[in-house]
Design an enzyme around this catalytic site. Structure first.
Site, mmCIF file in Angstrom:
data_model
loop_
_atom_site.group_PDB
_atom_site.id
_atom_site.type_symbol
_atom_site.label_atom_id
_atom_site.label_comp_id
_atom_site.label_asym_id
_atom_site.label_seq_id
_atom_site.Cartn_x
_atom_site.Cartn_y
_atom_site.Cartn_z
ATOM 1 N N HIS A 77 -5.567 4.847 -5.347
ATOM 2 C CA HIS A 77 -5.239 3.630 -4.594
ATOM 3 C C HIS A 77 -4.431 3.981 -3.336
ATOM 4 O O HIS A 77 -4.765 3.566 -2.223
ATOM 5 C CB HIS A 77 -4.443 2.689 -5.519
ATOM 6 C CG HIS A 77 -3.881 1.464 -4.861
ATOM 7 N ND1 HIS A 77 -4.276 0.192 -5.203
ATOM 8 C CD2 HIS A 77 -2.955 1.300 -3.885
ATOM 9 C CE1 HIS A 77 -3.624 -0.685 -4.466
ATOM 10 N NE2 HIS A 77 -2.804 -0.040 -3.657
ATOM 11 N N GLU A 78 -3.400 4.799 -3.510
ATOM 12 C CA GLU A 78 -2.553 5.174 -2.368
ATOM 13 C C GLU A 78 -3.320 6.054 -1.383
ATOM 14 O O GLU A 78 -3.155 5.927 -0.162
ATOM 15 C CB GLU A 78 -1.291 5.893 -2.843
ATOM 16 C CG GLU A 78 -0.346 5.043 -3.674
ATOM 17 C CD GLU A 78 0.095 3.773 -2.962
ATOM 18 O OE1 GLU A 78 0.276 3.789 -1.731
ATOM 19 O OE2 GLU A 78 0.239 2.737 -3.645
ATOM 20 N N HIS A 136 -5.244 3.987 1.003
ATOM 21 C CA HIS A 136 -4.397 3.523 2.122
ATOM 22 C C HIS A 136 -4.221 4.646 3.147
ATOM 23 O O HIS A 136 -4.367 4.451 4.351
ATOM 24 C CB HIS A 136 -2.995 3.153 1.627
ATOM 25 C CG HIS A 136 -2.917 1.870 0.859
ATOM 26 N ND1 HIS A 136 -3.413 0.690 1.339
ATOM 27 C CD2 HIS A 136 -2.359 1.577 -0.337
ATOM 28 C CE1 HIS A 136 -3.183 -0.267 0.452
ATOM 29 N NE2 HIS A 136 -2.546 0.243 -0.582
ATOM 30 N N ASP A 150 0.152 -5.351 -0.819
ATOM 31 C CA ASP A 150 -0.986 -5.184 0.093
ATOM 32 C C ASP A 150 -1.484 -6.538 0.600
ATOM 33 O O ASP A 150 -1.837 -6.681 1.768
ATOM 34 C CB ASP A 150 -2.117 -4.443 -0.624
ATOM 35 C CG ASP A 150 -1.693 -3.041 -1.022
ATOM 36 O OD1 ASP A 150 -0.833 -2.472 -0.313
ATOM 37 O OD2 ASP A 150 -2.194 -2.522 -2.026
HETATM 38 ZN ZN LIG Z 1 -1.502 -0.641 -2.145
#
Ligand SMILES: [Zn+2]
Length: 389
Positions: free
Chosen positions: A67-68, A71, A165
């Site tokens: 997930h990170e 980003h 987010d």
């Molecule tokens: Zn996030």
């Protein structure tokens, strides 16, 4: 963030794990290994349940990391350099060097996280079906649990409140509509504080009602969200205040330096003023800056190595230190200015060329610390102090 173990780099991004991750590991291992798995598939050994729970814990953190990374990679593609990813008690954090340049980039960087978690949720759901078909026993439970966790991560992070987010997505939309980023930040910061306190209240009420430990965690997350949202609003106000102020007005000029070829022992035995500073620029023989060393790094060197190790061997090399030209914008430094001594910014004159490649060596003009920035803030607000965010 302190007490972080650096795992290494993935796609060029430094990845670290905070010790508090161990707490969540223990919670998962107990919840899955001691209750959920034995309840669903009784009659197997405790070791088997524990190993499966640990596997689930590892895949949970891997999911957060993916997930990170989503980003981070989208940020880098949008021209926003990424410093590091840290996994800690309440999830992951991606630290970028500056803010997104436009609403479109901000939207893509923010949306990449929940979209990835959603994708992982779908993936683990498909895996669950495959494992059911293969009659894989407790592994089905692990895959199903990971699917649910990833869907929950996507859902929670999509909530339109800073610093989540969803809050960033909302800010991108407000920013696009009004063209006013500080105002959009103030709005999502307010939404984030309201959402955070709501979680705290709901968490505490549910805990008092049912005694469920998970509710305390919800309250803790809410408390963190409210605090981070408030900080974000404050940081935005600080950024507005410092926009357009040249770095040279805030820096400490002509800071004390240490030579790169000095031994650690030689430096520590010195009683000069050098060691009064938590961080010191390191210079080569000709006076050009080559890195940064902190008092802590020096003190962490074992005594038996004092005479052999040089400063150059333990310092943070210049290409990993945040630097700025003297006429740079002070507001641009804000994401780099942290209380940690390793987050000092060196002010370097490269003679107008970013690579200093016109024959003249780069020159160290000064250093910027959080207290320098706070002093400038005090001056600009007429003595009313506001910490740098
Ligand atoms: Zn996030």
């Amino acid at each position: 963030m302190r007490a972080t173990f650096w795992l290494g780099r993935i796609a060029g991004v430094r990845v670290g794990v905070h010790w508090s991750v161990a707490v969540i590991f223990a919670v998962i291992a107990l919840g899955l290994g001691a209750e959920r798995l034995p309840d669903a598939y009784p009659g197997r050994g405790a070791l088997g349940y524990t190993l499966l729970a640990l596997l689930a814990g590892l895949l949970f953190w891997a999911s957060l990391l993916v997930h990170e990374l989503a980003h981070a990679l989208v940020a880098r593609r949008s021209g926003v350099p990424v410093d590091e990813i840290t996994l800690w008690l309440l999830g992951g954090a991606t630290r970028t060097r500056r803010e997104a340049p436009d609403p479109g980039s901000e939207f893509r960087i923010a949306a990449a996280g929940p979209a990835t978690s959603l994708g992982l949720g779908v993936l683990f759901t498909a895996l669950t079906w495959l494992l059911v078909a293969a009659d894989a026993g407790p592994l089905v439970e692990v895959a199903a649990w990971l699917a649910v966790i990833n869907f929950l991560l996507a859902l929670f992070n999509a909530f339109p409140a800073a610093p989540l987010d969803g809050g960033r997505v909302l800010r991108a939309a407000l920013w696009r509509r009004s063209g006013d980023r500080p105002r959009a930040t103030a709005q999502t910061s307010t939404a984030g504080q309201a959402f955070g306190w709501l979680l705290v209240v709901v968490g505490l009420v549910v805990f008092l009602w049912t005694g469920a430990f998970g509710a305390v965690w919800l309250a803790l997350v809410g408390w963190f969200v409210a605090g981070a949202a408030a900080l974000e609003g404050q940081a935005s106000r600080t950024r507005q205040l410092l926009a357009g102020v040249p770095v040279r007005e805030s820096m400490t000029p002509g800071p004390a330096t240490v030579p790169a070829d000095e031994t650690v022992g030689g430096l520590l035995s010195e009683t000069g003023p050098a060691l009064d500073h938590p961080a010191l620029p390191v210079v080569g023989r000709d006076g050009t800056p080559v890195g940064l060393v902190t008092r802590e790094m020096l003190r962490n060197v074992p005594v038996e190595k004092h005479r052999t190790l040089t400063v150059a061997e333990i310092m943070v090399p210049l290409d990993e230190v945040r630097t700025t030209p003297p006429d740079g914008d002070l507001a641009e430094l804000l994401p780099s200015i942290d209380p940690g001594p390793e987050h000092r910014v060196l002010v370097i004159d490269r003679n107008g060329r970013p690579d200093g490649g016109n024959g003249r060596a780069p020159r160290l003009l000064g250093i910027v610390s959080p207290s320098d920035v706070n002093r400038t803030i005090s001056r600009l607000t007429g003595g009313h102090r506001q910490p740098a965010g």
